[in-house]
Design a protein around this motif. Structure first.
Motif, PDB file in Angstrom:
ATOM      1  N   LEU A 278      30.553  61.088  45.727  1.00 14.96           N
ATOM      2  CA  LEU A 278      29.710  61.942  44.894  1.00 14.96           C
ATOM      3  C   LEU A 278      30.458  63.251  44.680  1.00 14.96           C
ATOM      4  O   LEU A 278      30.675  64.014  45.627  1.00 14.96           O
ATOM      5  CB  LEU A 278      28.351  62.196  45.557  1.00 14.96           C
ATOM      6  N   SER A 279      30.880  63.492  43.442  1.00 16.45           N
ATOM      7  CA  SER A 279      31.626  64.700  43.086  1.00 16.45           C
ATOM      8  C   SER A 279      30.801  65.516  42.111  1.00 16.45           C
ATOM      9  O   SER A 279      30.481  65.042  41.013  1.00 16.45           O
ATOM     10  CB  SER A 279      32.966  64.334  42.442  1.00 16.45           C
ATOM     11  N   ALA A 280      30.443  66.752  42.487  1.00 13.99           N
ATOM     12  CA  ALA A 280      29.655  67.634  41.636  1.00 13.99           C
ATOM     13  C   ALA A 280      30.513  68.816  41.213  1.00 13.99           C
ATOM     14  O   ALA A 280      31.211  69.413  42.038  1.00 13.99           O
ATOM     15  CB  ALA A 280      28.407  68.120  42.366  1.00 13.99           C
ATOM     16  N   ALA A 281      30.444  69.159  39.932  1.00 15.10           N
ATOM     17  CA  ALA A 281      31.235  70.277  39.434  1.00 15.10           C
ATOM     18  C   ALA A 281      30.743  71.608  39.988  1.00 15.10           C
ATOM     19  O   ALA A 281      31.529  72.537  40.183  1.00 15.10           O
ATOM     20  CB  ALA A 281      31.196  70.310  37.906  1.00 15.10           C
ATOM     21  N   GLN A 282      29.449  71.694  40.257  1.00 12.48           N
ATOM     22  CA  GLN A 282      28.879  72.944  40.755  1.00 12.48           C
ATOM     23  C   GLN A 282      28.421  72.763  42.205  1.00 12.48           C
ATOM     24  O   GLN A 282      29.253  72.564  43.065  1.00 12.48           O
ATOM     25  CB  GLN A 282      27.757  73.391  39.808  1.00 12.48           C
ATOM     26  N   THR A 283      27.142  72.830  42.490  1.00 12.21           N
ATOM     27  CA  THR A 283      26.686  72.738  43.871  1.00 12.21           C
ATOM     28  C   THR A 283      26.228  71.327  44.212  1.00 12.21           C
ATOM     29  O   THR A 283      25.715  70.599  43.370  1.00 12.21           O
ATOM     30  CB  THR A 283      25.519  73.708  44.139  1.00 12.21           C
ATOM     31  N   LEU A 284      26.406  70.959  45.480  1.00 10.95           N
ATOM     32  CA  LEU A 284      25.912  69.697  46.028  1.00 10.95           C
ATOM     33  C   LEU A 284      25.072  70.034  47.257  1.00 10.95           C
ATOM     34  O   LEU A 284      25.582  70.616  48.223  1.00 10.95           O
ATOM     35  CB  LEU A 284      27.063  68.777  46.414  1.00 10.95           C
ATOM     36  N   THR A 285      23.793  69.676  47.203  1.00 11.82           N
ATOM     37  CA  THR A 285      22.870  69.927  48.309  1.00 11.82           C
ATOM     38  C   THR A 285      22.379  68.598  48.848  1.00 11.82           C
ATOM     39  O   THR A 285      21.863  67.772  48.091  1.00 11.82           O
ATOM     40  CB  THR A 285      21.676  70.780  47.846  1.00 11.82           C
ATOM     41  N   VAL A 286      22.527  68.381  50.153  1.00 12.34           N
ATOM     42  CA  VAL A 286      22.143  67.111  50.774  1.00 12.34           C
ATOM     43  C   VAL A 286      21.094  67.377  51.849  1.00 12.34           C
ATOM     44  O   VAL A 286      21.339  68.132  52.797  1.00 12.34           O
ATOM     45  CB  VAL A 286      23.359  66.394  51.396  1.00 12.34           C
ATOM     46  N   ASN A 287      19.939  66.739  51.697  1.00 11.18           N
ATOM     47  CA  ASN A 287      18.858  66.824  52.684  1.00 11.18           C
ATOM     48  C   ASN A 287      18.357  65.440  53.065  1.00 11.18           C
ATOM     49  O   ASN A 287      17.191  65.279  53.443  1.00 11.18           O
ATOM     50  CB  ASN A 287      17.686  67.643  52.120  1.00 11.18           C
ATOM     51  N   ALA A 288      19.204  64.420  52.957  1.00 14.48           N
ATOM     52  CA  ALA A 288      18.797  63.037  53.206  1.00 14.48           C
ATOM     53  C   ALA A 288      19.992  62.267  53.756  1.00 14.48           C
ATOM     54  O   ALA A 288      21.020  62.845  54.122  1.00 14.48           O
ATOM     55  CB  ALA A 288      18.266  62.412  51.922  1.00 14.48           C
ATOM     56  N   VAL A 289      19.863  60.942  53.795  1.00 11.53           N
ATOM     57  CA  VAL A 289      20.880  60.066  54.382  1.00 11.53           C
ATOM     58  C   VAL A 289      21.797  59.527  53.290  1.00 11.53           C
ATOM     59  O   VAL A 289      21.324  59.008  52.270  1.00 11.53           O
ATOM     60  CB  VAL A 289      20.216  58.888  55.129  1.00 11.53           C
ATOM     61  N   ILE A 290      23.100  59.660  53.490  1.00  8.90           N
ATOM     62  CA  ILE A 290      24.097  58.983  52.655  1.00  8.90           C
ATOM     63  C   ILE A 290      24.926  58.137  53.616  1.00  8.90           C
ATOM     64  O   ILE A 290      25.638  58.671  54.477  1.00  8.90           O
ATOM     65  CB  ILE A 290      24.983  59.972  51.892  1.00  8.90           C
ATOM     66  N   SER A 291      24.844  56.819  53.496  1.00 10.73           N
ATOM     67  CA  SER A 291      25.411  55.949  54.533  1.00 10.73           C
ATOM     68  C   SER A 291      26.204  54.797  53.951  1.00 10.73           C
ATOM     69  O   SER A 291      25.929  54.311  52.857  1.00 10.73           O
ATOM     70  CB  SER A 291      24.298  55.398  55.431  1.00 10.73           C
ATOM     71  N   ALA A 292      27.203  54.342  54.750  1.00 12.55           N
ATOM     72  CA  ALA A 292      28.014  53.176  54.403  1.00 12.55           C
ATOM     73  C   ALA A 292      28.351  52.415  55.680  1.00 12.55           C
ATOM     74  O   ALA A 292      29.517  52.299  56.068  1.00 12.55           O
ATOM     75  CB  ALA A 292      29.280  53.599  53.679  1.00 12.55           C
ATOM     76  N   PRO A 293      27.322  51.892  56.391  1.00 11.00           N
ATOM     77  CA  PRO A 293      27.572  51.222  57.673  1.00 11.00           C
ATOM     78  C   PRO A 293      28.184  49.842  57.502  1.00 11.00           C
ATOM     79  O   PRO A 293      28.024  49.185  56.473  1.00 11.00           O
ATOM     80  CB  PRO A 293      26.174  51.122  58.272  1.00 11.00           C
ATOM     81  N   GLY A 294      28.871  49.383  58.564  1.00 12.82           N
ATOM     82  CA  GLY A 294      29.360  48.018  58.602  1.00 12.82           C
ATOM     83  C   GLY A 294      28.268  47.054  59.006  1.00 12.82           C
ATOM     84  O   GLY A 294      27.259  47.427  59.614  1.00 12.82           O
ATOM     85  N   GLY A 295      28.446  45.790  58.676  1.00 12.84           N
ATOM     86  CA  GLY A 295      27.462  44.768  58.996  1.00 12.84           C
ATOM     87  C   GLY A 295      27.649  44.218  60.404  1.00 12.84           C
ATOM     88  O   GLY A 295      28.770  44.157  60.930  1.00 12.84           O
ATOM     89  N   GLY A 296      26.547  43.813  61.005  1.00 15.40           N
ATOM     90  CA  GLY A 296      26.618  43.204  62.327  1.00 15.40           C
ATOM     91  C   GLY A 296      27.119  41.775  62.263  1.00 15.40           C
ATOM     92  O   GLY A 296      26.838  41.038  61.309  1.00 15.40           O
TER      93      GLY A 296
END
Length: 439
Positions: A278-296
């Motif tokens: 996620l590339s933002a030219a101005q501001t990036l505000t994160v208040n949640a989950v951004i995830s890329a887990p591996g599988g079991g």
């Protein structure tokens, strides 16, 4: 220019023009007519065509004609996208044309294989751009509300190219689920073949039982599987690979399949987590989950080996300025290895857990389904490495190894601020501008 040549001041010329208009047209209760007060033949027409006045001996004092068709409307000029104040990773913003802002307040989905939007909350869909094995979604501003989320699937990494501000109050999921890879995960071009590079090796069969598969590697090594009770060899771990900058952008690597038994084919390894940028030219505000887990890794059946866990994938965030709130969790944890098959009879044993999405807690390996099959190893998370499985006994299959950690990267041009204790698992690498967000 004309009034000046006549020596008439602009003010006097304006008075004369108003007087002429008043003399030539007048409004009456019957409609719009000529200077004799007679209405036009068609009340809806406004001097549709020039013609003589009621007095044929003198010309019209003033006739105004409106074309029945509206004038050609020139299309509005396209609003140019604001420039990025920095050079984003993995794409050139000058080659993209964002059309609209997007606000997601539902459970939205995008598939990078067929470029389909399963749900997009009634918002205009960005036009996907395929480039260098990636899929780019260009937008002006981007928001996920706390009632919304975005699930990414498919066989290619996904970039959200935001030409304004981005606010993430709802979760973004680019993870694997058991043997189903996240977007751009488990690709042979990045990970190699089983036992070579990041992909965990397959267990083997000796006599009646199979060894556990090795865990996949990416940001850190996976872990070895374990031998079966009858000597089926373990699958070796996948190794650390790729770049901490996440250039090029790619996902994590799969765990190895468990070794077969004399009656079963070996349990599937967990898939590698996907890749999201996620590339933002101005501001990036994160208040949640951004995830890329591996599988079991999958739990085994009768006497075969458990599958190795998949490694975590990749999360790359960049902006002019980044703000991580106390509820933010940026994760790419490895999956747990699957439990080995029972030596005493058929039955599906315990699966390894998918990598955790909102914490730095290692994903547990499969365990407890049988007393004879080996337990699966835990996945890597935070600064904790993946662990090996345990060996089978009494004809039981070996447990699969845990999957290694993925990678997180934060790039900021001017600043990166942290409120409270947001989760970053594994620890993030940063550029100099995002140093205050390192953990």
């Amino acid at each position: 220019m004309f009034v000046r040549r006549l020596g008439i001041s602009p003010a006097l010329a304006g008075v004369a023009l108003v007087a002429g208009l008043t003399a030539g047209c007048k409004f009456n209760e019957n409609g719009i007519g000529g200077d004799d007060g007679t209405p036009d033949a068609s009340p809806s027409a406004i001097d549709a065509a020039p013609g003589p006045d009621a007095d044929p001996n003198r010309p019209d004092a003033m006739v105004t004609t409106f074309d029945a068709s509206p004038p050609d409307a020139a299309p509005p000029d396209a609003v140019p996208a604001p420039p990025f104040p920095y050079a984003p990773s993995n794409f050139d913003p000058d080659t993209l044309a964002p059309l609209t802002a997007v606000t997601l307040d539902c459970n939205a989905r995008f598939d990078s294989t067929d470029l389909s939007f399963g749900e997009w909350c009634g918002q205009p869909e960005p036009i996907p751009v395929q480039r260098d094995g990636l899929v780019i979604l260009p937008v002006l501003d981007f928001e996920i509300t706390n009632n919304g989320s975005l699930i990414l699937r498919g066989n290619r990494p996904v970039i959200l190219a935001v030409f304004g501000t981005a606010t993430i109050d709802g979760d973004i999921d680019a993870g694997a689920r058991r043997d189903q890879a996240g977007p751009g995960g488990s690709l042979e071009a990045s990970c190699g073949t089983p036992g070579n590079g990041g992909t965990g090796a397959l267990g083997t069969l000796t006599d009646n039982s199979g060894g556990g598969g090795g865990g996949g590697g990416f940001g850190s090594d996976g872990a070895d599987g374990r031998d079966s009770a009858d000597g089926g060899n373990l699958g070796s771990k996948g190794s650390t690979n790729g770049e901490e900058t996440l250039v090029p952008l790619r996902g994590g690597c799969a765990g190895g399949r468990g070794g077969p038994s004399d009656v079963q084919g070996g349990a599937a390894g967990g898939a590698g987590g996907g890749a999201v940028q996620l590339s933002a030219a101005q501001t990036l505000t994160v208040n949640a989950v951004i995830s890329a887990p591996g599988g079991g890794g999958s739990g085994a059946s009768e006497r075969d080996g458990g599958g190795g866990g998949g490694s975590g994938g990749a999360v790359l965030l960049e902006a002019d300025s980044i703000s991580l709130g106390s509820n933010a969790a940026i994760t790419a944890n490895g999956g747990g290895g699957g439990e080995g098959g029972s030596g005493t009879g058929p039955g599906q044993e315990d699966n390894g857990r998918n990598g955790e999405t909102d914490s730095a807690t290692p994903a547990a390996g499969g365990a407890g389904g049988t007393s004879t099959g080996g337990n699966g190893g835990d996945g890597g998370a935070g600064d904790i490495d993946a662990t090996v499985g345990t060996a089978g006994n009494s004809d039981g299959g070996g447990g699969g190894g845990g999957g290694g950690r993925g990678r997180i990267r934060l790039n900021a041009l001017t600043s990166c601020t942290v409120t409270g204790t947001p989760v970053r698992s594994p620890s993030a690498s940063t550029n100099s501008g995002a140093g205050d967000c390192a953990n």
